[in-house]
Scaffold this active site. Structure first.
Site, PDB file in Angstrom:
ATOM      1  CD  GLU A 182      -2.892  -1.057   2.423  1.00  0.00           C
ATOM      2  OE1 GLU A 182      -2.300  -0.709   3.575  1.00  0.00           O
ATOM      3  OE2 GLU A 182      -3.937  -1.822   2.287  1.00  0.00           O
ATOM      4  CD  GLU A 264      -4.919  -5.586   3.224  1.00  0.00           C
ATOM      5  OE1 GLU A 264      -5.819  -4.919   3.761  1.00  0.00           O
ATOM      6  OE2 GLU A 264      -3.534  -5.616   3.496  1.00  0.00           O
TER       7      GLU A 264
END
Ligand SMILES: *[C@@H]1O[C@H](CO)[C@@H](O)[C@H](O)[C@H]1NC(C)=O
Ligand SMILES: *[C@@H]1O[C@H](CO)[C@@H](O)[C@H](O)[C@H]1NC(C)=O
Ligand SMILES: *[C@@H]1O[C@H](CO)[C@@H](O)[C@H](O)[C@H]1NC(C)=O
Ligand SMILES: *[C@@H]1O[C@H](CO)[C@@H](O)[C@H](O)[C@H]1NC(C)=O
Ligand SMILES: *[C@@H]1O[C@H](CO)[C@@H](O)[C@H](O)[C@H]1NC(C)=O
Length: 646
Positions: A182, A264
């Site tokens: 991320e 995710e």
């Protein structure tokens, strides 16, 4: 059959590298928006589970349940700071045995999506980075900074040779490897492509060109641009509140072709002290999962099994100075398999969706494990005063402020600051307490302050002593400040400046006393066992004096290996230890977590010891119980938050 299986696992235990075979290939079929595994179209449905949050004795049980839900893949991060707690000293044993974890996954028929970071976020202390990085001059994390990238290169030089035999092409289970994590969400102005390229090159140095590397980001323009590496596969992360078709559309703006991945899929969420327990609807989670499968997506449940932030391993969040909140000890995550590995409604809702797409593996889903409940209250007969036994727990030094935890090569726990003072005193003000301080004058507690409650990034807490204490200025008195590291920031740009202890200054009636002669005592308190062995030398709290931080221990018998939950109700704030294991923080008055998961494997057959390091207050008669039902969702008084369900 059972014997064969044991033999197989036995062989894998000594980490015999998997046998390579030329027929094994895993690749991206860009033109057809899919993966190819051995030349055949492939999608993965994956369960997220972090080996470092689950006792290794239970890995196999959890993998079996993930497999029985219809998943064909397992996803894990690698937490650098579990393996290299001291610079240059590596641990790959027990719960850190990553090779064993990968072998076990393979023996369960699960592929692996590997996320080696080194930054992993994960609500894990310092986002997986070792604290000692902070001691290196000029250190800046998550950019191309020489001290940082040099430390990574040394770590990967140890880690990657262990991982390499487990790549798919080498006969192992690893199908894809993430680069950074991320990255697009790191700081508003940070976007260091040189750093990302450095990491990719380092991966390729060990793993070669063939593995499928990917980056993963939340769907926003900035994130998808900044987190990306040209030519590399992009995965998304989003929860059931997002429309999968919409997310795919967003992705296509940045990546016209390639498999659609939710790396995710947030099946639950994490909890913070003082908040509410996440409660994400099983129905919504299953529905959105189904929609993704209809779009041929590869999906990883984050988490399928969350586990526990044992000891001091929880992370914290700080968006800017003055905003700080802390993850609880449990990482149950409201996920399909509970913290204790039990199946839930969400588990069966997901399995039900899977049954529409694949033939589920045979065999019933195992019943949930029995839980133990103590039949009598445990008497906490041993009571050790911290202040009166400092030399048993610490090597104190005389020094000035700010004298930080990191300076003492201490990663976690507590640090105590003491000053002898005379003269009148009305106010003590603390600035830059990371993260929580409890202040005493002589043995009298003045108050506690949390970084969560800071104003404008600095803590200004005038403590009006005159009314509370009968000070005798001419005789002098002892000011003691016990500071707790509540967890290192794991997300955002403030993680790099998150030193622990008193990071700014102490004022007495407005006068800076940093340069006075302080006594500073590092208190890692990873375990209290060594001190207990010296019990003859230990001093008990003086009778009749006010409460000061105390270690309470009791012994009890347990004759089975069942899991259980420690119930600290009646106690206020501190650490819990079961035999040699630091179970983590308890803070039942803050919630939402009340009970602490106590895995059966941490008990001894027969006599056991449980200890609490209580910081705030306790009645010496207090007892302790273990219970068979976890309490993770206590609502704090005055907290008007609704249950999280989105
Ligand atoms: C995902 O990104 C959006 C910005 O597009 C942001 O508002 C949201 O909070 C992010 N979600 C998470 C969980 O980070
Ligand atoms: C969580 O939400 C569901 C409804 O989605 C409700 O039935 C359940 O009681 C909630 N759980 C808790 C602990 O409140
Ligand atoms: C999913 O894959 C199947 C088989 O390859 C294909 O026929 C179908 O069009 C795909 N669906 C979508 C939405 O891409
Ligand atoms: C901390 O570790 C460094 C590097 O090993 C060492 O040089 C230093 O003396 C240590 N500091 C303390 C206070 O132990
Ligand atoms: C102590 O703090 C109070 C409240 O902030 C303030 O009014 C008072 O002047 C302070 N006293 C001293 C001696 O600093």
């Amino acid at each position: 059959m059972i014997k064969c299986f044991t033999l197989l696992v036995g062989l894998l235990l000594v980490n015999v590298p998997p046998v390579a075979s030329n027929s094994r290939s895993f690749s991206v079929d860009w033109d057809n928006d899919r993966f190819l595994k051995d030349g055949k179209p492939f999608t993965y449905q994956s369960g997220g589970m972090h080996y470092f949050r689950v006792p290794h004795q239970y890995w196999s049980d959890r993998m079996n349940k993930i497999k029985l839900a219809g998943m064909n893949t397992l996803q894990t991060y690698i937490s650098w700071n579990s393996h290299e707690q001291v610079e240059g000293e590596f641990n790959f044993e027990g719960d850190n045995d990553i090779a064993e974890y990968l072998s076990l996954a393979q023996s369960h028929g699960l592929n692996v999506v590997l996320r080696p970071g080194p930054y992993i976020c994960a609500e894990w202390t310092f986002g997986g980075l070792p604290y000692w990085l902070l001691n290196k001059p000029g250190m800046e994390v998550r950019i191309y900074n020489k001290p940082y990238v040099e430390a990574i290169a040394k770590w990967f030089d140890v880690l990657f040779p262990i991982i390499k035999p487990f790549l798919y092409e080498n006969g192992g289970p690893i199908i894809t490897v993430q680069v950074e994590n991320e990255y697009g969400a790191y700081g508003p102005d940070v976007c260091d492509k040189k750093y990302l390229q450095f990491l990719l090159d380092l991966n390729k140095k060990y793993f070669g060109e063939n593995p499928v590397y990917f980056t993963m980001d939340n769907t926003s323009d900035k994130r998808l641009e900044c987190g990306a590496i040209p030519g590399l596969l992009k995965a998304l992360d989003f929860g059931p509140g997002n429309e999968p078709a919409q997310e795919l559309k967003m992705l296509r703006k940045f990546q016209a072709h390639g498999p659609f991945i939710n790396g995710e899929y947030w099946a639950g969420w994490f909890d913070k002290w003082g908040g509410r327990h996440a409660n994400r609807s099983a129905t919504k989670v299953a529905k959105s999962f189904d929609e993704m499968l209809q779009l041929n997506a590869s999906v990883n449940f984050y988490m399928f099994h969350g586990g526990t932030n044992f000891g001091y391993t929880n992370g914290a969040m700080s968006g800017k100075p003055g905003s700080y909140n802390v993850r609880v000890t449990s990482y149950d995550y409201n996920s399909p398999l509970s913290e204790a590995g039990d199946t839930t409604d969400k588990y069966f809702a997901i399995r039900n969706v899977m049954s529409k797409y694949v033939e589920l593996p045979p065999g019933p889903v195992p019943p949930n494990s029995p839980k133990w409940k103590s039949s009598v209250d445990i008497q906490m007969k041993t009571q050790i005063s911290l202040f009166d036994n400092l030399e048993q727990f610490s090597t104190c030094v005389e020094t000035k402020l700010p004298s930080l935890m990191e300076h003492f090569n201490q990663s976690d726990g507590f640090i105590l600051y003491q000053l002898q003072w005379s003269g009148p005193l009305q106010n003590i003000s603390l600035y830059g307490v990371h993260d929580r301080a409890t202040v005493f004058v002589d043995r009298q507690k003045i108050g506690s302050v949390n970084r969560m409650d800071f104003l404008n990034g600095s803590l200004i807490l005038p403590i009006e002593l005159s009314n509370q204490l009968n000070l005798k200025p001419d005789q002098g008195y002892t000011i003691t400040i016990l500071v707790e590291n509540l967890g290192r920031v794991n997300h955002g740009s403030y993680m790099a400046i998150d030193f622990k202890g008193i990071t700014n200054m102490v004022l007495l009636d407005g006068e800076n006393v940093n340069l006075e002669k302080w006594r500073v005592c590092p208190l890692p308190l990873n375990t209290v066992q060594p001190a207990l062995q010296k019990v003859d030398n230990l001093r008990y709290p003086p009778s009749g004096s006010p409460f000061t931080p105390t270690i309470f221990c009791g012994s009890f018998r347990k004759l089975n290996g069942d899991d259980t939950f420690l119930d600290p109700r009646g106690w206020e704030k501190g650490m819990a230890y079961l035999n040699e294991v630091n179970l983590g923080r308890y803070w039942p008055t803050e919630g939402p977590q009340v009970t602490l998961y106590a895995p059966g494997v941490y008990f001894k057959q027969g006599e056991n010891t449980v200890c609490l390091f209580e910081i705030e207050t306790a009645n010496p008669e207090n007892t302790l119980v273990f219970t068979d039902v976890p309490i993770l969702d206590k609502k704090k008084q005055g907290n008007s938050d609704d249950l999280v369900d989105f």
